[in-house]
Design an enzyme around this catalytic site. Structure first.
Site, PDB file in Angstrom:
ATOM      1  CG  ASP A  45      30.024 -32.837  14.363  1.00  0.00           C
ATOM      2  OD1 ASP A  45      31.072 -32.786  15.024  1.00  0.00           O
ATOM      3  OD2 ASP A  45      29.212 -33.787  14.430  1.00  0.00           O
ATOM      4  CE1 TYR A  50      26.387 -39.183  13.399  1.00  0.00           C
ATOM      5  CE2 TYR A  50      26.984 -37.056  12.489  1.00  0.00           C
ATOM      6  CZ  TYR A  50      26.788 -37.882  13.578  1.00  0.00           C
ATOM      7  OH  TYR A  50      26.988 -37.379  14.848  1.00  0.00           O
ATOM      8  CE  LYS A  75      30.929 -36.485  15.812  1.00  0.00           C
ATOM      9  NZ  LYS A  75      29.861 -36.257  14.828  1.00  0.00           N
ATOM     10  CG  HIS A 108      30.720 -41.480  16.906  1.00  0.00           C
ATOM     11  ND1 HIS A 108      30.246 -41.453  15.619  1.00  0.00           N
ATOM     12  CD2 HIS A 108      29.802 -40.808  17.641  1.00  0.00           C
ATOM     13  CE1 HIS A 108      29.097 -40.787  15.586  1.00  0.00           C
ATOM     14  NE2 HIS A 108      28.805 -40.395  16.802  1.00  0.00           N
TER      15      HIS A 108
HETATM   16  P1  NAD Z   1      19.880 -30.759  17.866  1.00  0.00           P
HETATM   17  O1  NAD Z   1      19.793 -30.454  19.322  1.00  0.00           O
HETATM   18  O2  NAD Z   1      20.747 -29.949  16.990  1.00  0.00           O
HETATM   19  O3  NAD Z   1      18.379 -30.757  17.386  1.00  0.00           O
HETATM   20  C1  NAD Z   1      18.010 -30.948  16.075  1.00  0.00           C
HETATM   21  C2  NAD Z   1      16.493 -30.778  16.023  1.00  0.00           C
HETATM   22  O4  NAD Z   1      16.168 -29.423  16.323  1.00  0.00           O
HETATM   23  C3  NAD Z   1      15.967 -31.074  14.644  1.00  0.00           C
HETATM   24  O5  NAD Z   1      14.769 -31.780  14.805  1.00  0.00           O
HETATM   25  C4  NAD Z   1      15.695 -29.705  14.048  1.00  0.00           C
HETATM   26  O6  NAD Z   1      14.594 -29.711  13.207  1.00  0.00           O
HETATM   27  C5  NAD Z   1      15.402 -28.871  15.273  1.00  0.00           C
HETATM   28  N1  NAD Z   1      15.819 -27.468  15.083  1.00  0.00           N
HETATM   29  C6  NAD Z   1      16.982 -27.010  14.576  1.00  0.00           C
HETATM   30  N2  NAD Z   1      16.998 -25.673  14.543  1.00  0.00           N
HETATM   31  C7  NAD Z   1      15.827 -25.264  15.058  1.00  0.00           C
HETATM   32  C8  NAD Z   1      15.236 -23.993  15.288  1.00  0.00           C
HETATM   33  N3  NAD Z   1      15.896 -22.875  14.996  1.00  0.00           N
HETATM   34  N4  NAD Z   1      13.990 -23.951  15.827  1.00  0.00           N
HETATM   35  C9  NAD Z   1      13.322 -25.075  16.136  1.00  0.00           C
HETATM   36  N5  NAD Z   1      13.812 -26.312  15.948  1.00  0.00           N
HETATM   37  C10 NAD Z   1      15.052 -26.403  15.402  1.00  0.00           C
HETATM   38  O7  NAD Z   1      20.247 -32.327  17.739  1.00  0.00           O
HETATM   39  P2  NAD Z   1      21.317 -33.181  16.926  1.00  0.00           P
HETATM   40  O8  NAD Z   1      21.197 -32.998  15.475  1.00  0.00           O
HETATM   41  O9  NAD Z   1      21.202 -34.559  17.422  1.00  0.00           O
HETATM   42  O10 NAD Z   1      22.715 -32.584  17.408  1.00  0.00           O
HETATM   43  C11 NAD Z   1      23.482 -31.685  16.634  1.00  0.00           C
HETATM   44  C12 NAD Z   1      24.672 -32.376  16.050  1.00  0.00           C
HETATM   45  O11 NAD Z   1      25.461 -32.971  17.070  1.00  0.00           O
HETATM   46  C13 NAD Z   1      24.339 -33.557  15.132  1.00  0.00           C
HETATM   47  O12 NAD Z   1      23.827 -33.165  13.888  1.00  0.00           O
HETATM   48  C14 NAD Z   1      25.670 -34.247  15.076  1.00  0.00           C
HETATM   49  O13 NAD Z   1      26.551 -33.562  14.222  1.00  0.00           O
HETATM   50  C15 NAD Z   1      26.114 -34.121  16.529  1.00  0.00           C
HETATM   51  N6  NAD Z   1      25.766 -35.321  17.331  1.00  0.00           N
HETATM   52  C16 NAD Z   1      26.780 -36.072  17.828  1.00  0.00           C
HETATM   53  C17 NAD Z   1      26.522 -37.198  18.579  1.00  0.00           C
HETATM   54  C18 NAD Z   1      27.668 -37.984  19.140  1.00  0.00           C
HETATM   55  O14 NAD Z   1      27.443 -39.088  19.648  1.00  0.00           O
HETATM   56  N7  NAD Z   1      28.875 -37.487  19.077  1.00  0.00           N
HETATM   57  C19 NAD Z   1      25.196 -37.605  18.822  1.00  0.00           C
HETATM   58  C20 NAD Z   1      24.165 -36.828  18.308  1.00  0.00           C
HETATM   59  C21 NAD Z   1      24.460 -35.683  17.582  1.00  0.00           C
END
Ligand code: NAD
Length: 275
Positions: A45, A50, A75, A108
């Site tokens: 994704d 990004y 997106k 988005h």
């Molecule tokens: P997330 O909830 O996936 O959290 C990421 C954080 O969690 C990072 O700091 C990472 O180091 C930590 N993490 C990951 N695996 C872990 C584990 N096993 N143990 C401990 N910590 C861990 O947050 P995100 O990246 O914001 O969301 C996931 C995806 O969603 C994004 O990468 C993106 O693709 C999407 N996203 C979309 C929007 C949107 O507006 N559509 C907004 C934000 C994110």
């Protein structure tokens, strides 16, 4: 390890677990996505905003994985919603990704003050017809915005990608989506690290009971509700950890206790505030 799939209203399937690359440095993206592919991830994704679609594209090209096994989402950014801009925007994304089509293309954010999301949705429907996107959907849409695009265009999104984790479950948007055949994608599935999952008793208790990490418990909680997730990590051991979700199951009581953590704790922006 087999990752389950969800069938979208387009008839296409999507792996329920993938990798999100928000805030992955463009210079590091090819390495992270390549490691994810090596570990068994097939769903990525990303988004134009990004700035790392090229890195995703390089990893795809180098992987040798048949295109049909990959599921790639990108997106359209909010500045590209007017009809004259939408086609150049998807073409630029496809060029960077090195693909003829994406598997899923999303609006988005609705950006309601600009009031161009219905116009944008018409364009996405054309892209699906033209084969530039296999499935189309939206992100950060609230119920009135979902209702409006469905009523005005007759095209139901395949997914709604919204912020969703134990402390913010967006019941209204999630329930409306499911009732209308729109799959729920949970962004920030781990709460983006904004709160300590291990400090939440129901999560810690389930982690101890199943000998799993708090992150695995929360991701499993999503999976058992049918949410599509793509947790972000750049670390190989966490990429591997986040894949190990399919050999344990939370009980109904454990699920309910984690669901009880709802406290309307939005970490990201409110959908109506991004314009
Ligand atoms: P997330 O909830 O996936 O959290 C990421 C954080 O969690 C990072 O700091 C990472 O180091 C930590 N993490 C990951 N695996 C872990 C584990 N096993 N143990 C401990 N910590 C861990 O947050 P995100 O990246 O914001 O969301 C996931 C995806 O969603 C994004 O990468 C993106 O693709 C999407 N996203 C979309 C929007 C949107 O507006 N559509 C907004 C934000 C994110």
């Amino acid at each position: 390890m087999t990752i389950p799939t969800i069938t979208l209203n387009s008839g296409r399937t999507i792996p329920q677990l993938g990798l999100g690359v928000f805030k992955v440095d463009p210079a590091d993206t090819e390495r992270v996505v390549t490691e994810a592919f090596e570990l068994g991830y097939r769903h990525i994704d990303t988004a134009a905003i990004y700035g790392n679609e090229e890195g995703v594209g390089r990893a795809i090209a180098a992987s040798g994985i048949p295109r049909s096994e990959l599921f790639i989402t990108t997106k359209q950014w909010i500045t590209e919603q007017e009809t004259a801009k939408t086609r150049p925007a998807i073409e630029a994304s496809l060029e960077k990704l090195g693909l003829e089509r994406v598997d899923l293309y999303l609006i988005h954010w609705p950006a309601p003050r600009n009031d161009r999301y219905v116009e944008a949705w018409h364009s996405l429907a054309e892209f699906a017809e033209d084969g530039l996107a296999v499935s189309i959907g939206v992100s950060n849409f609230l119920v009135p915005q979902l209702q409006r695009i469905i009523e005005e265009t007759g095209t139901v999104p395949a997914v709604n990608q919204i912020e969703l984790h134990p402390a913010l479950q967006q019941r209204e948007a999630a329930d409306f989506s499911r009732q209308n055949g729109i799959a729920v994608e949970a962004w920030g599935p781990l709460g983006q690290g904004r709160y300590d999952l291990a400090a939440e008793k129901p999560i810690a208790d389930a982690a101890a009971a199943h000998e799993r990490t708090p992150a695995q418990v929360v991701l499993r909680w999503h999976i058992q509700q049918g949410n599509i997730v793509f947790p972000k990590s750049t670390r190989r051991e966490r990429l591997a950890e986040n894949l190990r979700l399919f050999d344990f199951e939370l009980s109904a009581e454990e699920m309910a206790a984690i669901t009880g953590l709802e406290r309307d704790a939005r970490g990201g922006s409110h959908p109506n505030d991004v314009n």
